[in-house]
Design a protein around this motif. Structure first.
Motif, PDB file in Angstrom:
ATOM      1  N   ALA A 172     -24.308  12.402  81.584  1.00 61.25           N
ATOM      2  CA  ALA A 172     -22.834  12.399  82.085  1.00 61.25           C
ATOM      3  C   ALA A 172     -22.170  13.610  81.998  1.00 61.25           C
ATOM      4  O   ALA A 172     -21.711  14.330  82.808  1.00 61.25           O
TER       5      ALA A 172
ATOM      6  N   ASN B  21     -20.770  16.453  84.621  1.00 70.39           N
ATOM      7  CA  ASN B  21     -19.422  16.903  84.680  1.00 70.39           C
ATOM      8  C   ASN B  21     -19.225  18.355  84.456  1.00 70.39           C
ATOM      9  O   ASN B  21     -18.100  19.014  84.773  1.00 70.39           O
TER      10      ASN B  21
ATOM     11  N   ALA C  77     -27.541   8.365  77.852  1.00 70.02           N
ATOM     12  CA  ALA C  77     -26.552   8.401  78.861  1.00 70.02           C
ATOM     13  C   ALA C  77     -25.254   9.474  78.826  1.00 70.02           C
ATOM     14  O   ALA C  77     -25.044   9.966  79.862  1.00 70.02           O
TER      15      ALA C  77
ATOM     16  N   PHE D 188     -20.161   7.141  75.377  1.00 68.39           N
ATOM     17  CA  PHE D 188     -20.763   7.071  76.961  1.00 68.39           C
ATOM     18  C   PHE D 188     -19.710   6.882  77.927  1.00 68.39           C
ATOM     19  O   PHE D 188     -19.386   8.047  78.709  1.00 68.39           O
TER      20      PHE D 188
ATOM     21  N   LEU E   9     -18.401  10.101  80.565  1.00 70.07           N
ATOM     22  CA  LEU E   9     -18.372   9.791  82.289  1.00 70.07           C
ATOM     23  C   LEU E   9     -16.626  10.250  82.553  1.00 70.07           C
ATOM     24  O   LEU E   9     -16.567  10.992  83.897  1.00 70.07           O
ATOM     25  N   THR E  10     -15.751  10.390  81.673  1.00 71.46           N
ATOM     26  CA  THR E  10     -14.420  10.651  82.168  1.00 71.46           C
ATOM     27  C   THR E  10     -13.824  12.107  81.661  1.00 71.46           C
ATOM     28  O   THR E  10     -12.564  12.199  81.749  1.00 71.46           O
TER      29      THR E  10
END
Length: 218
Positions: free
Chosen positions: A212, A216, A208, A144, A148-149
């Motif tokens: 994300a 992105n 999740a 997760f 996100l990154t």
């Protein structure tokens, strides 16, 4: 999904960024601790479960930034987004491959490395079981965080800052299972809570991570 898992396993073993690096870091942490706190056997035995769990947790962090970054750089992530397998399945496959190359080897190595920390014989099985149940949660949460990154350059430090607070419950209950087992105490409640955390991560983390990734890739 099995093809995705096999692909990630092949990439991890080919690049040397998963299996070998995590084990090497785990060994270094285990070897350095006696130099830092002293060679007294009683003191080492007291902190051994926590040190082994902390070493496994930090070792799992090493390859998280590579989970999606390489696929994004070469365009594979966009192809996976349009594949018949949903992104939730892609995230679950990534987490499984990460656990097979990091969490599982660390789990198998922990009892042997416990000898260096004077871990009591009664603690070998509890540390193995706690890592076996808890490390999948580390990989799922890390997946997760990696999702996100994925769009950030040099997002490894940010990934660690995001993931480490989420690792705290797993660390607390995992180390508690190992500590109570090493002291010959009942650890059933802590083990059930650790299993509940992993089950919750298994249900929620792929969803999740997929959300994300969709954000992105817009």
């Amino acid at each position: 999904m099995s093809a995705l898992v096999l692909r990630d396993l092949a990439l991890a073993f080919r690049s040397g960024g998963g299996f070998g690096l995590a084990l090497a870091f785990f060994l270094i942490v285990t070897v350095l601790v006696p130099f830092g706190i002293g060679p007294e056997s009683g003191r080492l035995a007291l902190v051994a479960p926590g040190i082994l769990w902390m070493g496994a947790l930090l070792s799992c962090l090493l390859s998280l930034d590579r989970l999606f970054a390489l696929d994004r750089e070469d365009g594979t992530l966009e192809l996976l987004a349009t594949a018949p397998v949903p992104l939730e399945g892609v995230a679950a496959a990534k987490a499984l491959a990460h656990w097979l190359t990091t969490g599982l080897p660390l789990t198998l190595a922990a009892p042997a490395l416990g000898i260096l920390l004077n871990l009591p014989a009664a603690g070998y099985w509890p540390i193995f079981v706690s890592l076996l149940i808890g490390t999948p949660a580390l990989s799922l949460i890390g997946t997760f965080g990696a999702a996100l990154t994925v769009g950030l350059k040099r997002g490894g430090l940010l990934l660690s800052l995001l993931v480490l607070p989420l690792y705290i419950p797993t660390l607390i209950f995992g180390a508690e299972v190992a500590r109570r087992g090493a002291e010959g105490l009942a650890a059933g409640a802590a083990l059930l809570l650790l299993g509940a955390i992993t089950a919750g991560c298994l249900a929620l983390a792929p969803l999740a991570a997929a959300a994300a990734l969709r954000i992105n890739m817009r």
